[in-house]
Design a protein around this motif. Structure first.
Motif, PDB file in Angstrom:
ATOM      1  N   SER A  12      83.586-124.519   6.355  1.00 56.55           N
ATOM      2  CA  SER A  12      82.432-123.616   5.987  1.00 56.55           C
ATOM      3  C   SER A  12      81.103-124.450   5.447  1.00 56.55           C
ATOM      4  CB  SER A  12      82.620-122.684   4.901  1.00 56.55           C
ATOM      5  OG  SER A  12      83.236-123.140   3.858  1.00 56.55           O
ATOM      6  N   CYS A  13      81.658-125.727   4.978  1.00 56.60           N
ATOM      7  CA  CYS A  13      80.758-127.022   4.285  1.00 56.60           C
ATOM      8  C   CYS A  13      80.313-127.924   5.336  1.00 56.60           C
ATOM      9  CB  CYS A  13      81.519-127.601   3.390  1.00 56.60           C
ATOM     10  SG  CYS A  13      81.957-126.782   1.851  1.00 56.60           S
ATOM     11  N   THR A  56      69.277-125.929  11.986  1.00 59.59           N
ATOM     12  CA  THR A  56      69.746-124.754  10.910  1.00 59.59           C
ATOM     13  C   THR A  56      69.885-123.404  11.126  1.00 59.59           C
ATOM     14  OG1 THR A  56      67.151-124.684  10.652  1.00 59.59           O
ATOM     15  CG2 THR A  56      68.083-126.320   9.107  1.00 59.59           C
ATOM     16  N   SER A  57      69.465-123.048  12.317  1.00 64.18           N
ATOM     17  CA  SER A  57      70.146-121.701  12.917  1.00 64.18           C
ATOM     18  C   SER A  57      71.499-121.740  13.360  1.00 64.18           C
ATOM     19  CB  SER A  57      68.874-121.585  14.284  1.00 64.18           C
ATOM     20  OG  SER A  57      69.422-122.239  15.179  1.00 64.18           O
ATOM     21  N   ALA A  58      71.893-122.796  13.452  1.00 63.38           N
ATOM     22  CA  ALA A  58      73.286-123.061  14.019  1.00 63.38           C
ATOM     23  C   ALA A  58      74.119-123.155  12.615  1.00 63.38           C
ATOM     24  CB  ALA A  58      73.460-124.259  14.711  1.00 63.38           C
ATOM     25  N   PHE A  59      73.615-123.824  11.642  1.00 64.09           N
ATOM     26  CA  PHE A  59      74.352-123.885  10.288  1.00 64.09           C
ATOM     27  C   PHE A  59      73.509-123.237   9.187  1.00 64.09           C
ATOM     28  CE2 PHE A  59      75.745-127.448  13.053  1.00 64.09           C
ATOM     29  CZ  PHE A  59      76.903-127.075  13.057  1.00 64.09           C
ATOM     30  N   PRO A  60      73.238-121.937   9.270  1.00 61.24           N
ATOM     31  CA  PRO A  60      72.451-121.309   8.404  1.00 61.24           C
ATOM     32  C   PRO A  60      72.823-121.445   6.546  1.00 61.24           C
ATOM     33  CG  PRO A  60      73.765-119.513   9.458  1.00 61.24           C
ATOM     34  CD  PRO A  60      73.996-121.006   9.869  1.00 61.24           C
ATOM     35  N   GLU A  61      72.235-121.347   5.776  1.00 61.25           N
ATOM     36  CA  GLU A  61      72.472-121.156   4.436  1.00 61.25           C
ATOM     37  C   GLU A  61      73.629-119.949   4.252  1.00 61.25           C
ATOM     38  OE1 GLU A  61      70.178-122.663   0.712  1.00 61.25           O
ATOM     39  OE2 GLU A  61      69.449-121.287   1.732  1.00 61.25           O
ATOM     40  N   SER A  62      74.698-120.300   3.661  1.00 61.20           N
ATOM     41  CA  SER A  62      75.648-119.213   3.500  1.00 61.20           C
ATOM     42  C   SER A  62      76.480-119.736   2.293  1.00 61.20           C
ATOM     43  CB  SER A  62      76.724-118.979   4.664  1.00 61.20           C
ATOM     44  OG  SER A  62      77.239-120.292   5.036  1.00 61.20           O
ATOM     45  N   TYR A  63      77.448-118.809   1.972  1.00 63.18           N
ATOM     46  CA  TYR A  63      78.341-119.204   0.727  1.00 63.18           C
ATOM     47  C   TYR A  63      79.602-119.948   1.351  1.00 63.18           C
ATOM     48  CZ  TYR A  63      81.826-118.516  -2.823  1.00 63.18           C
ATOM     49  OH  TYR A  63      82.712-118.522  -3.908  1.00 63.18           O
ATOM     50  N   THR A  64      79.785-121.248   0.606  1.00 66.40           N
ATOM     51  CA  THR A  64      80.765-122.009   1.059  1.00 66.40           C
ATOM     52  C   THR A  64      81.764-122.289   0.103  1.00 66.40           C
ATOM     53  OG1 THR A  64      79.645-124.050   0.165  1.00 66.40           O
ATOM     54  CG2 THR A  64      79.090-123.375   2.435  1.00 66.40           C
ATOM     55  N   GLY A  65      81.510-121.681  -1.032  1.00 69.53           N
ATOM     56  CA  GLY A  65      82.543-121.973  -2.305  1.00 69.53           C
ATOM     57  C   GLY A  65      82.281-123.144  -3.070  1.00 69.53           C
ATOM     58  N   ASP A 119      78.273-111.269  -0.165  1.00 66.06           N
ATOM     59  CA  ASP A 119      78.172-109.987   0.475  1.00 66.06           C
ATOM     60  C   ASP A 119      78.248-109.935   2.047  1.00 66.06           C
ATOM     61  OD1 ASP A 119      77.281-107.130  -0.337  1.00 66.06           O
ATOM     62  OD2 ASP A 119      75.600-107.654   1.400  1.00 66.06           O
ATOM     63  N   GLU A 120      77.782-110.793   2.555  1.00 65.30           N
ATOM     64  CA  GLU A 120      77.923-110.960   4.175  1.00 65.30           C
ATOM     65  C   GLU A 120      79.386-111.040   4.685  1.00 65.30           C
ATOM     66  OE1 GLU A 120      76.331-113.256   8.229  1.00 65.30           O
ATOM     67  OE2 GLU A 120      75.623-113.756   5.984  1.00 65.30           O
ATOM     68  N   LYS A 121      79.875-112.003   3.880  1.00 69.27           N
ATOM     69  CA  LYS A 121      81.555-112.353   4.158  1.00 69.27           C
ATOM     70  C   LYS A 121      82.257-110.797   3.875  1.00 69.27           C
ATOM     71  CE  LYS A 121      81.981-117.130   3.864  1.00 69.27           C
ATOM     72  NZ  LYS A 121      82.800-118.318   3.680  1.00 69.27           N
ATOM     73  N   ILE A 122      82.126-110.039   2.801  1.00 74.78           N
ATOM     74  CA  ILE A 122      82.859-108.993   2.584  1.00 74.78           C
ATOM     75  C   ILE A 122      82.431-108.119   3.545  1.00 74.78           C
ATOM     76  CG2 ILE A 122      82.976-107.237   0.881  1.00 74.78           C
ATOM     77  CD1 ILE A 122      82.296-109.004  -1.367  1.00 74.78           C
ATOM     78  N   ARG A 123      81.142-107.808   4.026  1.00 76.25           N
ATOM     79  CA  ARG A 123      81.098-106.848   5.004  1.00 76.25           C
ATOM     80  C   ARG A 123      81.500-107.174   6.338  1.00 76.25           C
ATOM     81  NH1 ARG A 123      76.422-107.027   6.485  1.00 76.25           N
ATOM     82  NH2 ARG A 123      75.350-108.624   5.442  1.00 76.25           N
ATOM     83  N   THR A 124      81.710-108.423   6.786  1.00 78.11           N
ATOM     84  CA  THR A 124      82.197-108.695   8.146  1.00 78.11           C
ATOM     85  C   THR A 124      83.884-109.022   7.914  1.00 78.11           C
ATOM     86  OG1 THR A 124      81.674-111.179   7.776  1.00 78.11           O
ATOM     87  CG2 THR A 124      79.983-109.671   8.811  1.00 78.11           C
ATOM     88  N   GLY A 125      84.311-108.855   6.640  1.00 79.24           N
ATOM     89  CA  GLY A 125      85.732-108.834   6.636  1.00 79.24           C
ATOM     90  C   GLY A 125      86.346-110.384   6.584  1.00 79.24           C
ATOM     91  N   GLN A 126      85.121-111.394   6.307  1.00 83.62           N
ATOM     92  CA  GLN A 126      85.532-112.856   6.392  1.00 83.62           C
ATOM     93  C   GLN A 126      86.586-113.126   5.105  1.00 83.62           C
ATOM     94  OE1 GLN A 126      82.591-115.530   7.776  1.00 83.62           O
ATOM     95  NE2 GLN A 126      81.505-113.834   8.165  1.00 83.62           N
ATOM     96  N   PRO A 127      87.319-114.204   5.103  1.00 82.99           N
ATOM     97  CA  PRO A 127      87.896-114.444   3.758  1.00 82.99           C
ATOM     98  C   PRO A 127      87.165-115.147   3.137  1.00 82.99           C
ATOM     99  CG  PRO A 127      88.545-115.876   5.709  1.00 82.99           C
ATOM    100  CD  PRO A 127      87.792-114.916   6.286  1.00 82.99           C
ATOM    101  N   ILE A 128      87.155-115.261   1.771  1.00 83.98           N
ATOM    102  CA  ILE A 128      86.198-115.890   0.662  1.00 83.98           C
ATOM    103  C   ILE A 128      87.006-116.918   0.023  1.00 83.98           C
ATOM    104  CG2 ILE A 128      84.713-115.326  -1.155  1.00 83.98           C
ATOM    105  CD1 ILE A 128      84.216-112.395  -0.469  1.00 83.98           C
TER     106      ILE A 128
END
Length: 343
Positions: A12-13, A56-65, A119-128
């Motif tokens: 994710s990083c 940056t559209s291929a690697f948008p800002e997101s939660y990486t931990g 929030d997006e990971k929770i909504r899409t069922g991705q592991p956090i």
């Protein structure tokens, strides 16, 4: 900044440069090669151009931990203006305090992006990965008036207006009919400052679209943004923050002569992003720092009276518009979180 180095191996990083040369038009490569110079005492310095470009559209800002608290602590304690042996006090109505609010707004924007990623990971069922798993709790801790920084949301709006004000300034200085009248309460000071920054760049960006210096598809999307009522010349609301910043910067000879301290700090703000050990976070951190520095550059220049929009480089314009988009997305997300809390 001394810290224990941990290489980032999380998927994710990670980010990768675009591979096909035809993805990046040759005129962009040529422009960047010609515009690599910068003033030693300017508002920013950036890395020398290379053959690598990132989408940056291929690697948008997101939660990486990734936990960037150490870097942010250094920014607030060492790069922002604080009472120390150099500054006996920091006046509320000073450009130093405006600088601190803008940096705080940048921090709030990135915090909002982190929470939105959770929030997006929770909504899409991705592991956090990591210790932060509750977006509501993180919003309460990082951004709400009862959290760690009671002015986080106010400073988020401050930064947004700063960027919009910078783009507005491009329009005002390059258009013969563009003077902005300023009239908004101090509550929206930060929000106004960002709007003014974007408005500064409006005419320059439109010229680049017409001249073919921006990809045709991107140019059409950009024109729609620049046609927003917020960026029209007769909009009297977005310049309040930038006007206050300008007034604070030129209020006396000491203020004018000490602006070099702000320029030094924006350069340090960009450089400190090299200490971020998450590759994706480092990329987006550098873009955001460069966007904020560009806003200061066009709104204040060297003496507080503003910089020359025609001397702003392509990468600076791109960073300004990208950072504006980040602020806009963050503010929208914060509004949604507040509504959830109310319900």
């Amino acid at each position: 900044m001394p810290q224990q180095l941990f290489e980032c191996y999380s998927a994710s990083c990670e980010i990768y440069a675009v591979e096909e040369e035809d993805i990046v038009p040759q005129y962009i490569r040529d422009t960047d090669a010609e515009e690599h110079e910068f003033d030693l005492d300017g508002w920013t310095r950036w890395d020398m151009p290379t053959e690598d470009y990132y989408d940056t559209s291929a690697f948008p800002e997101s939660y990486t931990g990734y936990d960037g608290s150490t870097v942010w602590r250094f920014i607030h304690d060492r790069i922002c203006f604080n009472v120390d042996e150099t500054h006996a006090s920091i006046a509320v109505d000073s450009w130093q305090e405006d600088f601190n609010k803008a940096v705080s707004g940048l921090h709030s924007m990135i915090s909002a992006q982190v929470i939105r990623g959770i929030d997006e990971k929770i909504r899409t069922g991705q592991p956090i990965d990591g210790e932060w798993t509750d977006p509501v709790a993180e919003f309460q801790r990082r951004l709400s008036p009862t959290g760690e920084n009671k002015l986080a949301l106010e400073n988020l709006y401050f930064g947004y207006m700063l960027l919009l004000s910078a783009v507005a300034e491009f329009q005002r200085r390059l258009s013969p009919t563009g003077e902005n009248k300023l009239a908004l309460e101090n509550l929206y000071f930060g929000y106004m400052l960002l709007l003014s920054a974007v408005n500064v760049a409006r005419e320059r960006l439109l010229r680049d679209c017409e001249a073919g210096k921006i990809d045709a598809i991107a140019a059409e999307k950009l024109k729609k943004v620049l046609d927003s009522p917020l960026l029209l010349q007769d909009n009297t609301s977005i310049g309040a923050a930038s006007q206050k910043l300008h007034d604070h910067a030129i209020q006396d000879s000491d203020s004018r002569s000490s602006l070099w301290e702000a320029r030094m700090r924006t350069r340090d703000l960009f450089r400190i992003m090299n200490c971020v050990q998450c590759n994706k976070c480092r990329l987006h951190g550098k873009i955001s720092a460069l966007g904020l520095s560009t806003a200061f550059q066009v709104l204040l220049g060297r003496s507080g009276d503003g910089g020359d929009p025609t001397r702003v480089h392509r990468v600076e314009l791109a960073a300004l518009m990208t950072t504006l988009s980040k602020f806009s997305t963050s503010i929208k997300f914060c509004s949604e979180m507040i509504q959830k809390k109310v319900k």
